[in-house]
Design an enzyme around this catalytic site. Structure first.
Site, PDB file in Angstrom:
ATOM      1  N   HIS A  62      22.786  25.716  12.719  1.00 61.26           N
ATOM      2  CA  HIS A  62      22.417  24.355  13.108  1.00 61.26           C
ATOM      3  C   HIS A  62      21.822  23.582  11.937  1.00 61.26           C
ATOM      4  O   HIS A  62      22.144  22.427  11.712  1.00 61.26           O
ATOM      5  CB  HIS A  62      21.419  24.378  14.261  1.00 61.26           C
ATOM      6  CG  HIS A  62      20.957  23.012  14.679  1.00 61.26           C
ATOM      7  ND1 HIS A  62      19.846  22.400  14.138  1.00 61.26           N
ATOM      8  CD2 HIS A  62      21.470  22.127  15.566  1.00 61.26           C
ATOM      9  CE1 HIS A  62      19.682  21.211  14.688  1.00 61.26           C
ATOM     10  NE2 HIS A  62      20.655  21.021  15.550  1.00 61.26           N
ATOM     11  N   HIS A  63      20.912  24.205  11.199  1.00 63.39           N
ATOM     12  CA  HIS A  63      20.364  23.541  10.026  1.00 63.39           C
ATOM     13  C   HIS A  63      19.941  24.554   8.971  1.00 63.39           C
ATOM     14  O   HIS A  63      19.706  25.721   9.266  1.00 63.39           O
ATOM     15  CB  HIS A  63      19.193  22.598  10.382  1.00 63.39           C
ATOM     16  CG  HIS A  63      17.881  23.286  10.619  1.00 63.39           C
ATOM     17  ND1 HIS A  63      17.223  23.290  11.835  1.00 63.39           N
ATOM     18  CD2 HIS A  63      17.062  23.999   9.781  1.00 63.39           C
ATOM     19  CE1 HIS A  63      16.091  23.958  11.732  1.00 63.39           C
ATOM     20  NE2 HIS A  63      15.971  24.407  10.506  1.00 63.39           N
ATOM     21  N   GLN A  75      15.142  28.368   4.814  1.00 59.87           N
ATOM     22  CA  GLN A  75      15.051  28.565   6.270  1.00 59.87           C
ATOM     23  C   GLN A  75      16.396  28.222   6.908  1.00 59.87           C
ATOM     24  O   GLN A  75      16.960  27.155   6.651  1.00 59.87           O
ATOM     25  CB  GLN A  75      13.972  27.680   6.887  1.00 59.87           C
ATOM     26  CG  GLN A  75      13.796  27.894   8.389  1.00 59.87           C
ATOM     27  CD  GLN A  75      12.973  26.793   9.045  1.00 59.87           C
ATOM     28  OE1 GLN A  75      13.477  25.705   9.315  1.00 59.87           O
ATOM     29  NE2 GLN A  75      11.699  27.069   9.279  1.00 59.87           N
ATOM     30  N   HIS A 120      18.497  28.027  10.634  1.00 58.25           N
ATOM     31  CA  HIS A 120      18.452  27.994  12.099  1.00 58.25           C
ATOM     32  C   HIS A 120      19.823  28.448  12.611  1.00 58.25           C
ATOM     33  O   HIS A 120      20.830  27.758  12.404  1.00 58.25           O
ATOM     34  CB  HIS A 120      18.134  26.570  12.567  1.00 58.25           C
ATOM     35  CG  HIS A 120      18.200  26.376  14.053  1.00 58.25           C
ATOM     36  ND1 HIS A 120      18.058  25.131  14.630  1.00 58.25           N
ATOM     37  CD2 HIS A 120      18.385  27.246  15.081  1.00 58.25           C
ATOM     38  CE1 HIS A 120      18.169  25.244  15.945  1.00 58.25           C
ATOM     39  NE2 HIS A 120      18.377  26.514  16.240  1.00 58.25           N
ATOM     40  N   HIS A 149      18.494  11.837  12.088  1.00 55.06           N
ATOM     41  CA  HIS A 149      19.030  12.981  12.827  1.00 55.06           C
ATOM     42  C   HIS A 149      18.587  12.933  14.278  1.00 55.06           C
ATOM     43  O   HIS A 149      17.401  12.839  14.580  1.00 55.06           O
ATOM     44  CB  HIS A 149      18.557  14.289  12.209  1.00 55.06           C
ATOM     45  CG  HIS A 149      19.045  15.514  12.943  1.00 55.06           C
ATOM     46  ND1 HIS A 149      20.369  15.903  12.948  1.00 55.06           N
ATOM     47  CD2 HIS A 149      18.394  16.415  13.731  1.00 55.06           C
ATOM     48  CE1 HIS A 149      20.518  16.993  13.682  1.00 55.06           C
ATOM     49  NE2 HIS A 149      19.331  17.326  14.171  1.00 55.06           N
ATOM     50  N   HIS A 161      20.521  14.513  18.264  1.00 54.99           N
ATOM     51  CA  HIS A 161      21.690  15.221  18.794  1.00 54.99           C
ATOM     52  C   HIS A 161      22.576  14.210  19.521  1.00 54.99           C
ATOM     53  O   HIS A 161      22.691  13.072  19.085  1.00 54.99           O
ATOM     54  CB  HIS A 161      21.239  16.379  19.673  1.00 54.99           C
ATOM     55  CG  HIS A 161      20.590  17.487  18.887  1.00 54.99           C
ATOM     56  ND1 HIS A 161      19.912  18.542  19.446  1.00 54.99           N
ATOM     57  CD2 HIS A 161      20.524  17.698  17.543  1.00 54.99           C
ATOM     58  CE1 HIS A 161      19.454  19.342  18.499  1.00 54.99           C
ATOM     59  NE2 HIS A 161      19.813  18.849  17.345  1.00 54.99           N
ATOM     60  N   MET A 163      16.538  15.723  19.480  1.00 53.98           N
ATOM     61  CA  MET A 163      15.673  15.560  18.322  1.00 53.98           C
ATOM     62  C   MET A 163      15.650  14.095  17.916  1.00 53.98           C
ATOM     63  O   MET A 163      16.560  13.331  18.238  1.00 53.98           O
ATOM     64  CB  MET A 163      16.152  16.416  17.149  1.00 53.98           C
ATOM     65  CG  MET A 163      15.987  17.907  17.352  1.00 53.98           C
ATOM     66  SD  MET A 163      16.403  18.845  15.853  1.00 53.98           S
ATOM     67  CE  MET A 163      15.948  20.507  16.365  1.00 53.98           C
TER      68      MET A 163
END
Length: 350
Positions: A74-75, A147, A149, A222, A224, A291
């Site tokens: 996702h990210h 990181q 996701h 950003h 969804h 989000m």
């Protein structure tokens, strides 16, 4: 004749020296920061991996791009900080916990700096000429922490490990403008009722060192599926000005900007959302939630490094000061109009 040849020789030497200097100044190296072949076991987990920048080196990041399978991730973000929050090679650092790995924050210190944020659809980003993000050369910038996701962990196994990451282009030659990044966001637990337009806002009063100002040169929005528009406003000397707007349903990209921000400015980011579903939807940190984010890239002209742009949270009363009507895109369902007073403060705002 000899004088002419000598003059030509000297001129050629100067040209070659200048070309060598320019080549050295513009020389770039590429580094791939990737997960070391791991097996995520929990969907919607966030996993972190550290990398120590050599002590004697300072990198100026000029370009960042994804090494990603969008169906699985996702990210991907990368931050710089003084020390990771865990001594483990891999740890769980947000979202739904992956119990295979120890649990910790991303970094130990509060001075961590977000360098880049990839979400589905975002292309590789190249900083404008002369602009770069510093890594290393400072105890507070000694580590990268990557990181990731993970949308779907079920596809991974010992035979199918993950090496998601980022391709980082950098130079060791100091750039003239050192960049920073600031994030506005709605956080979690803002509930949007079915078949309603909703306004989600986050804002703050900017705190910068006295007489300093920063130039915002790019922003990324950003949401969804339910986001219609994300806009940013600035209040200065009692006057509101819209600084930028973009539909989050357009192809995701950092949008060029020309904003100037100084100490005491009030900034507000507003997401216009429409919940077209038959059930309520909350904001949160999984791909099932909604989000509302805007990330600002900025620099301070000639600064050794950009002043950290911190924010004093705005009260709900201050959030209500914006006189501009909420923009409703033309494609919005005509039968629905914005409900009066449909603004929501960030979670925990009084």
């Amino acid at each position: 004749m000899m004088r002419t040849l000598l003059a030509c020789s000297l001129l050629l030497s100067v040209v070659l020296l200048r070309q060598a200097a320019w080549a050295d100044e513009e020389r770039e190296d590429v580094f791939e920061l990737r997960m070391p072949g791991i097996v995520p076991t929990q969907s919607d987990s966030y996993l972190c991996y550290p990398f120590a920048i050599p002590d004697d080196e300072t990198w100026y990041i000029t370009s960042v791009g994804p090494i990603v399978d969008p169906a699985l991730v996702h990210h991907v973000i990368v931050v710089t900080c003084s020390s990771p929050a865990s001594n483990s090679t891999i740890w769980s650092c947000g979202g739904t916990r992956d119990n295979t790995y120890p649990d910790a924050f991303t970094c130990n210190d509060r001075d961590s700096a977000l360098l880049y944020d990839w979400t589905t659809g975002v292309d590789p980003y190249r900083f404008p000429k002369g602009v770069g993000f510093q890594a290393g050369g400072d105890p507070m910038r000694r580590y990268f922490v990557l990181q990731v996701h993970y949308n779907n962990a079920s596809v991974f196994s010992e035979a199918n490990r993950d090496s998601t990451g980022l391709k980082i282009t950098y130079t060791r030659q100091r750039v003239s403008k050192v960049a920073g990044l600031h994030t506005f966001g709605a956080g979690a637990n803002v509930v949007m009722q079915p078949r309603q337009l909703d306004i989600i806002e986050d804002g703050c009063r900017v705190v910068l060192p006295k007489d300093s100002k920063v130039h915002v040169f790019s922003y990324l929005v950003h949401t969804h599926d339910l986001g219609l528009l994300v806009a940013i406003y600035r209040q200065r000397d009692g006057n509101w000005t819209e600084l930028g707007r973009r539909s989050p349903q357009l192809p995701k990209a950092f949008t060029p900007a020309g904003m100037q921000v100084r100490n005491g400015d009030l900034l507000l980011v507003r997401c216009t959302m429409y919940n077209s579903r038959e059930s309520a939807v909350s904001t949160g940190y999984t791909h099932h939630d909604e989000m509302c984010f805007m990330r600002l890239m900025y620099y301070a002209e000639g600064a050794e490094r950009p002043p950290k742009m911190t924010c004093k949270p705005m009260s709900h009363k201050e959030l209500g000061l914006l006189p501009v009507a909420s923009p409703v895109p033309a494609k919005f369902p005509p039968a629905v109009t914005p409900p009066a007073g449909s603004r929501r403060p960030p979670p925990g705002d009084a």
